[in-house]
Scaffold this motif. Structure first.
Motif, PDB file in Angstrom:
ATOM      1  N   LEU A 164       0.824  -1.204   0.000  1.00 34.74           N
ATOM      2  CA  LEU A 164       0.000   0.000   0.000  1.00 34.74           C
ATOM      3  C   LEU A 164       0.861   1.259   0.000  1.00 34.74           C
ATOM      4  O   LEU A 164       2.067   1.227   0.232  1.00 34.74           O
ATOM      5  N   ARG A 165       0.202   2.394  -0.224  1.00 34.20           N
ATOM      6  CA  ARG A 165       0.807   3.718  -0.099  1.00 34.20           C
ATOM      7  C   ARG A 165       0.271   4.336   1.197  1.00 34.20           C
ATOM      8  O   ARG A 165      -0.895   4.143   1.546  1.00 34.20           O
ATOM      9  N   ALA A 166       1.101   5.107   1.901  1.00 37.34           N
ATOM     10  CA  ALA A 166       0.642   5.667   3.167  1.00 37.34           C
ATOM     11  C   ALA A 166       1.381   6.943   3.514  1.00 37.34           C
ATOM     12  O   ALA A 166       2.555   7.125   3.162  1.00 37.34           O
ATOM     13  N   ASN A 167       0.671   7.828   4.211  1.00 35.49           N
ATOM     14  CA  ASN A 167       1.286   8.965   4.892  1.00 35.49           C
ATOM     15  C   ASN A 167       1.227   8.657   6.377  1.00 35.49           C
ATOM     16  O   ASN A 167       0.142   8.437   6.920  1.00 35.49           O
ATOM     17  N   LEU A 168       2.383   8.617   7.035  1.00 34.88           N
ATOM     18  CA  LEU A 168       2.452   8.160   8.417  1.00 34.88           C
ATOM     19  C   LEU A 168       2.975   9.254   9.338  1.00 34.88           C
ATOM     20  O   LEU A 168       3.945   9.937   9.006  1.00 34.88           O
ATOM     21  N   GLY A 169       2.330   9.396  10.504  1.00 33.80           N
ATOM     22  CA  GLY A 169       2.779  10.351  11.506  1.00 33.80           C
ATOM     23  C   GLY A 169       2.767   9.726  12.884  1.00 33.80           C
ATOM     24  O   GLY A 169       1.793   9.061  13.264  1.00 33.80           O
ATOM     25  N   TRP A 170       3.852   9.922  13.640  1.00 32.79           N
ATOM     26  CA  TRP A 170       3.960   9.391  15.010  1.00 32.79           C
ATOM     27  C   TRP A 170       3.311  10.404  15.955  1.00 32.79           C
ATOM     28  O   TRP A 170       3.797  11.514  16.128  1.00 32.79           O
ATOM     29  N   ALA A 171       2.217  10.006  16.585  1.00 33.03           N
ATOM     30  CA  ALA A 171       1.446  10.907  17.443  1.00 33.03           C
ATOM     31  C   ALA A 171       2.210  11.270  18.715  1.00 33.03           C
ATOM     32  O   ALA A 171       2.985  10.468  19.231  1.00 33.03           O
ATOM     33  N   TYR A 172       1.969  12.477  19.212  1.00 31.72           N
ATOM     34  CA  TYR A 172       2.586  12.862  20.480  1.00 31.72           C
ATOM     35  C   TYR A 172       1.697  13.842  21.252  1.00 31.72           C
ATOM     36  O   TYR A 172       0.825  14.511  20.689  1.00 31.72           O
ATOM     37  N   PHE A 173       1.940  13.878  22.569  1.00 34.68           N
ATOM     38  CA  PHE A 173       1.246  14.760  23.502  1.00 34.68           C
ATOM     39  C   PHE A 173       2.283  15.654  24.192  1.00 34.68           C
ATOM     40  O   PHE A 173       3.446  15.269  24.341  1.00 34.68           O
ATOM     41  N   SER A 174       1.864  16.801  24.675  1.00 33.54           N
ATOM     42  CA  SER A 174       2.775  17.647  25.441  1.00 33.54           C
ATOM     43  C   SER A 174       3.166  17.005  26.760  1.00 33.54           C
ATOM     44  O   SER A 174       4.227  17.306  27.319  1.00 33.54           O
ATOM     45  N   SER A 175       2.315  16.116  27.278  1.00 39.78           N
ATOM     46  CA  SER A 175       2.631  15.436  28.532  1.00 39.78           C
ATOM     47  C   SER A 175       3.880  14.572  28.417  1.00 39.78           C
ATOM     48  O   SER A 175       4.473  14.178  29.425  1.00 39.78           O
ATOM     49  N   GLN A 176       4.321  14.291  27.194  1.00 40.58           N
ATOM     50  CA  GLN A 176       5.529  13.501  26.989  1.00 40.58           C
ATOM     51  C   GLN A 176       6.794  14.356  27.028  1.00 40.58           C
ATOM     52  O   GLN A 176       7.902  13.824  26.906  1.00 40.58           O
ATOM     53  N   GLY A 177       6.622  15.682  27.175  1.00 46.92           N
ATOM     54  CA  GLY A 177       7.778  16.564  27.121  1.00 46.92           C
ATOM     55  C   GLY A 177       8.263  16.735  25.691  1.00 46.92           C
ATOM     56  O   GLY A 177       7.610  16.306  24.738  1.00 46.92           O
ATOM     57  N   SER A 178       9.446  17.327  25.539  1.00 45.68           N
ATOM     58  CA  SER A 178       9.965  17.583  24.199  1.00 45.68           C
ATOM     59  C   SER A 178      10.281  16.288  23.450  1.00 45.68           C
ATOM     60  O   SER A 178      10.348  16.264  22.223  1.00 45.68           O
ATOM     61  N   GLY A 179      10.443  15.188  24.197  1.00 47.07           N
ATOM     62  CA  GLY A 179      10.784  13.918  23.559  1.00 47.07           C
ATOM     63  C   GLY A 179       9.731  13.429  22.595  1.00 47.07           C
ATOM     64  O   GLY A 179      10.059  12.795  21.581  1.00 47.07           O
TER      65      GLY A 179
END
Length: 483
Positions: free
Chosen positions: A182-197
């Motif tokens: 398949l073809r895909a656009n992928l993004g790794w989700a994040y929250f501010s609660s995780q800090g800058s990491g």
């Protein structure tokens, strides 16, 4: 890569104004992962119709400057025309079938197929806080990859050729994309609660994986939402996206209650928060948007960046939300693509169902049976969805030079006959199970309903063995608090 030739099908094409039309007895040639040509033949055997580049018209019309003339016959194996002698040609008999651009799932969370049906008939706060996010705290990389592989199989069988995913452990999702074809656009989700990491991990993934899977993977930065990512992180995300030329994929104005809460807490709607952070200046994919206000529409319409909205109507009906203001967004020039969200809320990854529901729900919401015609629904499913995921110049239309991502739909069933209007047949009569063949980048991933890249029984058996550990809800554990 060999050559694929589909003969005898009906083809859904777009004219030079972008309007949808259908041509009969078409021959579609795919080569080097691209659509090479689309022609239709008269009874005499001469070319009677051709699609060349952006042009679609009679074969005796002058082609665009520099464009090749349509061939008067389809070359056989080993003939001239750019295919080396001895190179294989895969022939597909398209009689009784309709070729159209592959469907695009503009917003989903593929690994959540593992949670399909686990939390039903409850409001969104209870669904997230008491069920989904506590269970997701048990996720492992292996579970994510199994879920993503099963989701890819489901989408291939439903005629989806591209999806935009917003989740965690995205290296595993990328592996599933590579395996599935398949073809895909992928993004790794994040929250501010995780800090800058969290933000740094999202950027690292986006830079490492874009262009992977032989170019089929594009990437995005994926802040979760304005209520879980603070203003500083949103502004930093906007700057990083501009610096690296990345799409940003974010949930925003998901429902009216969320918009009301944002106004009460911040004096701004979620869309205004994104605008203030600078995210509307670049490429932005907004998921859901059922809480978009009239004032928001003016902001979105005036955005200097390329902004699109992904709409997943089935989940909104289940949660008792409103609907994405498709008509208002159309009026200000914002494309709306079709989506399913995750299978934990939507239960399926069936974009065909999303297309049908979009047409019906919009008629009901606007109290106007003439709004969102079948052709408009198909436009949302094809060209508009391609624009929303940032691939508007590459997929979404059967046009020579675009990527060879297309599906063949069987129109011979009793529920699709007679077909007085192909557009109406596709939107209101056909089903995802009518998809016979799915092709991505010129590679056949499913032929005659037979999956060629994934072993579903093995995936299901392995996932089943992992489910007891996944669905345990431990007191006080959740990845985030909703609301």
């Amino acid at each position: 890569m060999g050559r694929v030739i589909i003969k005898g099908c009906t083809a859904l094409v777009h004219d030079h104004d972008g309007q949808i039309e259908f041509i009969e007895d078409a021959v579609i040639s795919l080569r080097h992962g691209l659509i090479e040509s689309i022609t239709a033949r008269a009874a005499s055997g001469a070319v009677s119709y051709q699609v060349t580049g952006a042009q679609r018209g009679r074969a005796d019309a002058a082609p665009p400057s520099g464009a090749p003339e349509a061939p008067t016959s389809v070359p056989e194996t080993g003939s001239t025309g750019g295919t080396p002698a001895g190179a294989p040609i895969e022939w597909i008999d398209g009689r009784g079938q309709l070729a159209m651009p592959g469907l695009i799932n503009c917003h989903t969370h593929t690994p959540m197929v593992a949670l399909r049906g686990i939390a039903e008939d409850m409001d969104i706060d209870e669904w997230f806080n008491d069920w989904i996010w506590p269970i997701e705290s048990n996720l492992t990389d292996h579970l994510v990859e199994l879920g993503a592989r099963l989701a890819c199989a489901e989408m291939i069988r439903a005629g989806v050729t591209t999806f935009a995913d917003h989740y965690f452990s995205m290296d595993q999702v990328a592996a599933a994309v590579a395996e599935s074809g398949l073809r895909a656009n992928l993004g790794w989700a994040y929250f501010s609660s995780q800090g800058s990491g969290g933000r740094e991990r999202s950027l690292d993934f986006a830079l490492r994986l874009r262009g992977a899977a032989e170019g089929r993977i594009t990437t995005a930065l994926a802040p979760h939402a304005p209520y879980t990512v603070n203003d500083m992180d949103l502004a930093a995300t906007a700057e990083l996206a501009r610096e690296h030329g990345l799409l940003v994929h974010v949930h925003a104005a998901e429902n009216a209650a969320q918009t009301a809460a944002s106004l009460e807490q911040h004096g701004q709607t979620p869309i205004e928060v994104l605008h203030r952070a600078g995210l509307l200046d670049g490429d932005l994919l907004i998921a859901h948007g059922t809480g978009i206000t009239t004032e928001d529409l003016e902001i979105l319409g005036g955005a200097p960046g390329r902004v699109g909205v992904a709409s997943a109507p089935r989940g909104y009906l289940k949660f008792g939300w409103g609907t994405t203001p498709v008509r208002g967004l159309a009026a200000v020039g914002v494309p709306v693509g079709l989506a399913t969200d995750g299978a934990a809320s939507n239960n399926t990854l069936d974009v065909w169902e999303s297309m049908t529901l979009t047409a019906l729900v919009q008629k009901s919401a606007e109290n106007d049976p003439s709004w969102l015609t079948a052709r408009q629904a198909l436009d949302h499913a094809t060209t508009q969805s391609a624009r929303v995921v940032g691939l508007g110049e590459h997929i979404g239309a059967l046009t020579p030079g675009r990527r060879a991502d297309l599906i063949l739909v069987d129109l011979t069933g009793p529920h699709t006959q007679p077909s007085h209007d192909h557009a109406a047949t596709l939107v209101h009569s056909a089903r995802s199970s009518d998809v016979r063949t799915t092709i991505v980048d010129g590679r056949v991933l499913m032929r005659d309903r037979q999956l060629l890249t994934l072993d579903v029984p093995t995936i299901v058996a392995e996932l089943g063995s992992e489910l007891p550990a996944l669905i345990e809800r431990r007191e006080g554990e959740r990845i985030q608090k909703y609301g």
